[in-house]
Write an enzyme that holds these catalytic residues in place. Structure first.
Site, PDB file in Angstrom:
ATOM      1  N   HIS A 168       1.829   4.401  -2.922  1.00  0.00           N
ATOM      2  CA  HIS A 168       1.936   5.860  -2.779  1.00  0.00           C
ATOM      3  C   HIS A 168       3.307   6.336  -3.249  1.00  0.00           C
ATOM      4  O   HIS A 168       3.437   7.370  -3.911  1.00  0.00           O
ATOM      5  CB  HIS A 168       1.768   6.261  -1.311  1.00  0.00           C
ATOM      6  N   HIS A 186       0.834  -1.202   0.000  1.00  0.00           N
ATOM      7  CA  HIS A 186       0.000   0.000   0.000  1.00  0.00           C
ATOM      8  C   HIS A 186       0.871   1.255   0.000  1.00  0.00           C
ATOM      9  O   HIS A 186       0.725   2.138  -0.852  1.00  0.00           O
ATOM     10  CB  HIS A 186      -0.923  -0.013   1.226  1.00  0.00           C
ATOM     11  N   GLU A 187       1.782   1.336   0.963  1.00  0.00           N
ATOM     12  CA  GLU A 187       2.627   2.534   1.058  1.00  0.00           C
ATOM     13  C   GLU A 187       3.576   2.638  -0.135  1.00  0.00           C
ATOM     14  O   GLU A 187       3.881   3.728  -0.607  1.00  0.00           O
ATOM     15  CB  GLU A 187       3.409   2.530   2.379  1.00  0.00           C
ATOM     16  N   HIS A 244       3.671   6.675  -6.911  1.00  0.00           N
ATOM     17  CA  HIS A 244       2.987   7.900  -7.338  1.00  0.00           C
ATOM     18  C   HIS A 244       3.943   9.091  -7.214  1.00  0.00           C
ATOM     19  O   HIS A 244       3.978   9.984  -8.072  1.00  0.00           O
ATOM     20  CB  HIS A 244       1.743   8.099  -6.462  1.00  0.00           C
TER      21      HIS A 244
END
Length: 696
Positions: A487, A483-484, A490
């Site tokens: 990010h 999940h992290e 991105h």
């Protein structure tokens, strides 16, 4: 005679890729750099507003945003380091300095946003400007709108009032976080009787022994940090101790002490309501949602209620199944100290685990030996390589702020330097709970045309290594890492002209798409095959275990969904208040999320006072974003499932249309460019088994 020491913030860093020289920074450097940064800011603003030339996009809007070379944005530089470390590596001195600087920084931000002469120039450019590129137009609109949403159109009385409200709100948000960290670290469960470890896996026992050794005590110490708390609540047969742990966790910041957050929460809700109303909105939610994909309160509630309608009947069945299991367990084994089959909140993890083992013969501890952190890192980096062709190389010359932190150089598929990536894995005393991604430098293109690459960081609280074993993760922790890391991709792929539009600077119900998208890989056999090897034998994760992981993917999925929806309902209940909020927080909370709650609610527990996302973390009136983005991520991943989960053409489209674009265009425009149409909830319902998936 030695040379006078220079504050490292005030000179070129002279480090690899101009990374932060953590090893050279002293506590006293922050305040000096903050004050000098404010002075430089004011000097730049004076220069802009006193420019005799007619206001233009180039001499007014990008004067500041684009001017990072040489006379770099010092205030941004020091603020980024200080506030990142305030979450990841704080101490009493840092906390005290934060209390001192926060009102000064908020006052400065207000001075800028409420500067009438500066706004007049911005307003003029907004109405009369040269032909702009789409990205320039977005920057101009954001700049103008940012000033308006910060009170630029208010009269003097309104501006003065807004200053008071924002300064108080920023101080209370800081106080909220500091209280929560102190409460979280204050509790320990100290066990000296070995029989009270019954049911716990060896990994949890070893970690608790390590914690006790670290603190110079005998026995075993369990804390409220997730890697300690979660296994205890899942495996311990000691029901009374589970109750103590649960109550400690769920009563943080409501005790009669200096860390009580009840009045702080009430005041923050009212401050935000008053700020929104001062700016012409009915509620704070109306103010926030103007810049979200959802658009309005009605759309948020429609999503939350649609999810309740779809998932609640399944969640009721899930709970009935747990109750039946609890009843049988009590009848067979009264020694579990469970005198009745009534399920209390501290029983949920325990019986959910028993049911998962019964239905799927699967247990998180069975998988842990296959998820050695070093191998998981290789797997996650390898996934990025297979999808996007990027590679990671640890560079020990890049300074870090704690020995736990690893720093990597990231290279693009053509071998060119792409980013710096920091990873901070384990819980410790000065670190907030949870997991997050942040950055120490954003991406932008400077005036010489050089693409300044980002320095991104992921901060997590994963299981620590012990004297006997390396760090062995649960599947849930692998998902957190993914999940992290989503990010961070991105951030790392950012490729825009302006820093304020790059990377994760997007609307908040879009920002979770790249992160939640990556979680999908955690249960894919082709991905697990690349890194999941037993830490002792080197044997790969058996096919049978992978099959059980896939089969159990939707175990208790409806209960988990309702939990997220309940948080969304609570958030919206606070921030759709039109009148002064005078209710007592605890009973209000119980009523606000009742539609999504199945079990009984305990009158003396409270989530609000530790709900950092909506009180101190920027998700106020935005917690629904996780479910909103889940619709997007399920829809997006269905494209990969169709073409192959490692399909590079699909990945390149995802990178080009979403990951690299930041906030340069409306997120729905970007999403449709990747997907070919708007998302529907169907893919999520199919993935969760709520709706039949006819494609297999």
């Amino acid at each position: 005679m030695s040379e006078a020491r220079i504050n490292p913030f005030l000179e070129p860093y002279g480090t690899p890729h101009d990374t932060v020289p953590f090893n050279r920074i002293r506590l006293e450097d922050y305040e000096e750099a903050f004050m000098e940064g404010i002075r430089r800011d004011n000097e730049q603003i004076e220069k802009t507003i006193n420019n005799p030339e007619k206001p233009t996009f180039d001499n007014t809007i990008i004067n500041k945003d684009d001017d990072k070379e040489g006379y770099y944005d010092l205030l941004d530089r020091v603020s980024t380091v200080f506030f990142n470390l305030l979450s990841a590596e704080t101490n009493d001195e840092m906390d005290a300095l934060a209390q001192k600087m926060q009102p000064i920084l908020t006052q400065h931000a207000n001075d800028v946003r409420l500067n009438e002469r500066l706004f007049e120039r911005i307003k003029y450019v907004h109405r009369h400007h040269r032909k702009l590129t789409p990205e320039e137009k977005m920057l101009l609109d954001n700049c103008y709108d940012g000033f308006v949403r910060s009170g630029a159109l208010l009269d003097k009385e309104g501006k003065d009032r807004l200053r008071q409200l924002t300064e108080e709100a920023s101080m209370l948000s800081l106080q909220f976080s500091q209280n929560l960290l102190k409460e979280n670290k204050a509790f320990t469960l100290h066990i000296t009787d070995e029989t009270q470890l019954d049911g716990l896996p060896q990994t949890a026992i070893d970690a608790a022994a390590e914690e006790a050794r670290t603190l110079g005590k005998e026995g075993w110490i369990f804390t409220l940090d997730y890697p300690s708390y979660s296994p205890f609540m899942t495996y311990s047969t000691q029901r009374e101790l589970r109750r103590q742990m649960y109550m400690a966790k769920n009563t943080e910041c409501i005790h009669d002490n200096d860390c009580n957050n009840l009045d702080i929460c009430k005041r923050l809700i009212n401050l935000r309501r008053e700020i929104a109303q001062l700016l012409g909105y009915k509620t704070y939610a109306d103010y926030v949602l103007k810049h979200r994909m959802a658009g309005n309160v009605k759309s948020v509630y429609r999503l939350l209620y649609d999810l309740i309608d779809a998932y609640k009947p399944i969640a009721v069945k899930e709970r009935e199944e747990l109750k039946r299991l609890a009843k049988r367990t009590v009848l067979q084994s009264p020694s579990t100290l469970h005198p009745s089959p009534e399920i209390e909140p501290w029983d949920m993890g325990f019986y959910s685990h028993k049911l998962q083992v019964k239905k799927f013969n699967l247990d998180a501890e069975m998988l842990r030996p296959y998820f050695q952190l070093d191998k998981v890192i290789d797997g996650v980096f390898g996934l990025a390589d297979r999808l996007y062709g990027i590679t990671f190389k640890e560079n020990k010359d890049i300074p870090v702020y704690h020995p736990d932190v690893k720093a990597y150089e990231v290279f693009d598929k053509d071998g060119s330097y792409l980013a710096v990536f920091y990873a901070d894995f384990h819980p410790r005393k000065g670190k907030q709970g949870g997991a997050w991604m942040t950055q120490y430098q954003g991406q932008f293109i400077d005036k010489k045309g050089e693409n300044v690459r980002p320095h991104v960081s992921v901060v997590m609280n994963l299981t620590k290594p012990t004297a006997e074993k390396p760090a062995l993760l649960t599947l849930g922790e692998v998902e957190t890492f993914l999940h992290e890391f989503g990010h961070s991709l991105h951030g790392m792929f950012a490729n825009t002209r302006f820093e304020s539009l790059s990377g994760t600077n997007v609307w908040w119900d879009f920002v979770e798409l790249p992160s939640q998208f990556m979680e999908n890989f955690a249960v894919e056999k082709e991905f697990l095959r690349t890194f999941a090897f037993h830490y002792q034998t080197g044997e790969p994760l058996p096919d049978e275990l992978i099959r059980r992981i896939v089969r159990s993917r939707n175990f208790m999925v409806a209960t988990a969904c309702l939990r997220q929806v309940s948080f969304g309902l609570l958030d919206m209940a606070y921030y759709t208040q039109k009148d002064e909020f005078t209710d007592d927080i605890i009973p209000f909370e119980k009523k606000a999320w009742q539609k999504a709650i199945l079990g009984k609610q305990l009158p003396d527990t409270c989530m609000t006072v530790q709900f950092s996302h909506i009180m101190a973390g920027g998700y106020a009136a935005g917690y629904y974003s996780y479910k909103w983005a889940e619709v997007l991520d399920a829809d997006a991943f269905s494209v990969f499932k169709k073409h192959g989960i490692f399909d590079q053409k699909t990945a390149q489209s995802f990178r080009d249309n979403i990951l690299s674009k930041g906030g340069t265009e409306n997120p729905m425009v970007l999403y449709k460019r990747f997907r070919g149409g708007e998302p529907t909830i169907d893919a999520l319902l199919k993935r969760n088994g709520i709706k039949p998936n006819k494609s297999h």
